[in-house]
Design an enzyme around this catalytic site. Structure first.
Site, mmCIF file in Angstrom:
data_model
loop_
_atom_site.group_PDB
_atom_site.id
_atom_site.type_symbol
_atom_site.label_atom_id
_atom_site.label_comp_id
_atom_site.label_asym_id
_atom_site.label_seq_id
_atom_site.Cartn_x
_atom_site.Cartn_y
_atom_site.Cartn_z
ATOM 1 N N ASP A 147 45.135 26.884 38.389
ATOM 2 C CA ASP A 147 46.514 27.193 37.908
ATOM 3 C C ASP A 147 47.319 26.007 37.478
ATOM 4 O O ASP A 147 48.245 26.099 36.886
ATOM 5 C CB ASP A 147 46.819 27.685 39.432
ATOM 6 C CG ASP A 147 46.112 28.354 40.406
ATOM 7 O OD1 ASP A 147 45.112 28.724 39.903
ATOM 8 O OD2 ASP A 147 46.353 28.638 41.235
ATOM 9 N N GLU A 382 39.467 21.676 50.289
ATOM 10 C CA GLU A 382 39.571 22.336 49.214
ATOM 11 C C GLU A 382 39.362 21.648 48.040
ATOM 12 O O GLU A 382 38.838 21.957 47.126
ATOM 13 C CB GLU A 382 41.136 23.061 49.148
ATOM 14 C CG GLU A 382 41.281 23.972 48.034
ATOM 15 C CD GLU A 382 42.768 24.458 48.148
ATOM 16 O OE1 GLU A 382 43.579 24.117 48.907
ATOM 17 O OE2 GLU A 382 42.928 25.375 47.079
HETATM 18 C C1 9WN Z 1 46.443 31.459 43.424
HETATM 19 C C2 9WN Z 1 42.040 30.775 46.606
HETATM 20 C C3 9WN Z 1 42.545 30.354 45.317
HETATM 21 C C4 9WN Z 1 41.634 29.978 44.440
HETATM 22 C C5 9WN Z 1 42.117 29.324 43.026
HETATM 23 C C6 9WN Z 1 43.122 28.272 43.480
HETATM 24 C C7 9WN Z 1 44.195 28.608 44.495
HETATM 25 C C8 9WN Z 1 45.826 30.340 44.348
HETATM 26 C C9 9WN Z 1 47.205 29.517 45.062
HETATM 27 O O1 9WN Z 1 43.581 29.071 45.404
HETATM 28 O O2 9WN Z 1 45.066 29.666 43.723
HETATM 29 O O3 9WN Z 1 45.621 32.454 43.195
HETATM 30 O O4 9WN Z 1 47.752 30.193 45.994
HETATM 31 O O5 9WN Z 1 47.373 28.660 44.553
HETATM 32 O O6 9WN Z 1 43.674 27.539 42.311
HETATM 33 O O7 9WN Z 1 41.183 28.885 42.096
HETATM 34 O O8 9WN Z 1 40.665 31.382 44.070
HETATM 35 O O9 9WN Z 1 41.088 29.806 47.256
#
Ligand code: 9WN
Length: 412
Positions: A147, A382
């Site tokens: 993102d 993470e």
């Molecule tokens: C938005 C869940 C997700 C991953 C993504 C990561 C992050 C979410 C956030 O977390 O995104 O979808 O709230 O930032 O970028 O790759 O799937 O782990």
């Protein structure tokens, strides 16, 4: 959580799409029925047009924002019964299903999941095809799974948030704001969601009017690899493959013309809305290797000039671990902010897989070693600061744990 697994215990309390695919791979090493249930609960939220959403709220609201109501998916006649987001994420699932089946044959399960997988891939190649190339477009940085990557900065800079609905950001409650997206970018993310819900998630409207419309090398590489794996699944259960062959052929004939930059020797994303290539050097440049989309000369250049260059990606200079998510030459590089520089286990795993295919077994092994070292020494974070190996983002992160199992078992 019974039928699904949270990516992180507090930061991500729902089911996420590409997380679940990887998590299922981890489970498959010790509890196959649980792995298959994880996949079933993901596909349960498939939209009527074929999209598999990026967040599924099986257990209703939590302290995560956006909450299920925020998406207003019921405005779309395609919405599923299970509350979900209105966006998708990289389609790793068909490849994971194929890997699981290759290790422990599950033909009945393939019969069960092949039709929804086919419909999801068809959705990417038709509902998200902006120019007849069969390349998939993304309409929101959240769809990329990466993102906050600097590859989206020029595209989102053009978005001026207007008439934003009242909202309260929650992602900085459990994780420091210094490791999360900047506020002005978050407002743009919300502006986009607001536009989609007003458009009732109509694909034609999104392709014609979404302020953010990009063809991305990560998603298209994963999709192309997954198409090849989907084809194998079709053959296993005796289904026709002509449609899949059409997608494969079309993407193979356009991918390099669209994304390869001969001068830089790098793959770049393409901003469809602006009609130009996004010349930002991130680790996504190595992803076409996962799908066999580069020729050997391109792969050799990517490795020699970029991956092995300590000024960009190789450990030795400012970074100590493979693979920093963004080249250190990028002005937006940051050691600890989300997709702006830290090491992610999922992308390490994918890059190592791609390198192995092109004869770079030793570098692939070094990347896997670094991944396991970070997990062992620091924990299932993470993401990791590539300069000192410390953990960032959510602790107890599920795909980091799942990939630890996969890597320890010698999976590629
Ligand atoms: C938005 C869940 C997700 C991953 C993504 C990561 C992050 C979410 C956030 O977390 O995104 O979808 O709230 O930032 O970028 O790759 O799937 O782990």
């Amino acid at each position: 959580m019974g039928v699904f697994t949270k990516p992180g215990p507090r930061q991500y309390p729902h089911q996420w799409n590409w997380d679940s695919a990887v998590i299922a791979l981890g489970y498959s090493h010790f509890d196959l029925p649980r792995a298959l249930d994880e996949i079933r609960s993901l596909l349960k939220a498939q939209w009527k047009d074929g999209m598999v959403p990026h967040i599924i709220y099986h257990t209703g609201r939590s302290d995560y924002f956006p909450d299920p109501e925020f998406w207003q998916i019921n405005g779309s006649s395609n919405a599923p019964l299970v509350p979900s987001s209105g966006l998708t994420q990289p389609p790793l699932l068909a490849s994971i299903v194929r890997t699981i089946h290759a290790r422990t044959p599950a033909p009945d399960f393939i019969h069960e999941v092949y039709p929804p997988l086919l419909r999801w891939h068809r959705w990417f190649h038709t509902q998200r095809d902006a120019d007849g190339s069969r390349l998939a477009c993304l309409v929101h940085p959240w769809e990329s799974g990466t993102d906050d990557s600097p590859r989206w900065l020029s595209a989102i800079a053009k978005i001026t948030p207007k008439d934003l609905p009242a909202y309260q950001r929650r992602d900085t409650v459990h994780v420091s704001g210094s490791q999360r997206p900047h506020q002005e970018d978050y407002d743009r993310f919300i502006h986009l969601v607001n536009f989609f819900r007003t458009s009732r998630y109509d694909s034609a409207t999104l392709l014609a009017q979404s302020p953010f419309l990009v063809q991305d090398i990560l998603t298209n590489s994963i999709l192309h690899r997954a198409d090849q794996d989907l084809r194998e699944l079709a053959l296993i259960i005796g289904e026709p493959v002509a449609e899949i062959d059409g997608w494969i052929k079309s993407v193979r004939s356009t991918f390099n013309a669209r994304f390869w930059n001969e001068e830089a020797g790098l793959y770049y994303d393409y901003d469809v809305r602006a009609g130009r290539s996004v010349q930002v050097n991130t680790e996504m440049t190595f992803m076409p290797l996962v799908a066999g989309l580069a020729d050997q000369t391109q792969a050799d250049r990517l490795v020699a000039a970029h991956l092995l260059n300590p000024a960009e990606y190789a450990p030795g200079g400012r970074v100590r671990f493979w693979v920093t998510s963004v080249s250190q030459t990028e002005p937006a590089w940051e050691a600890r902010r989300y997709w702006r520089g830290p090491v992610w286990i999922i992308t390490n795993w994918l890059i190592a897989d791609g390198l192995q295919r092109y004869g770079y077994a030793e570098i692939a092994a070094a990347i896997r070693r670094d991944s396991l070292h970070l997990l062992r020494e620091t924990g299932f974070w993470e993401y990791f600061d590539a300069s000192d190996g410390s953990g960032c983002g959510s602790p107890d992160f599920s795909w980091s744990a799942a990939l630890a199992i996969e890597l320890l078992a010698g999976g590629t």
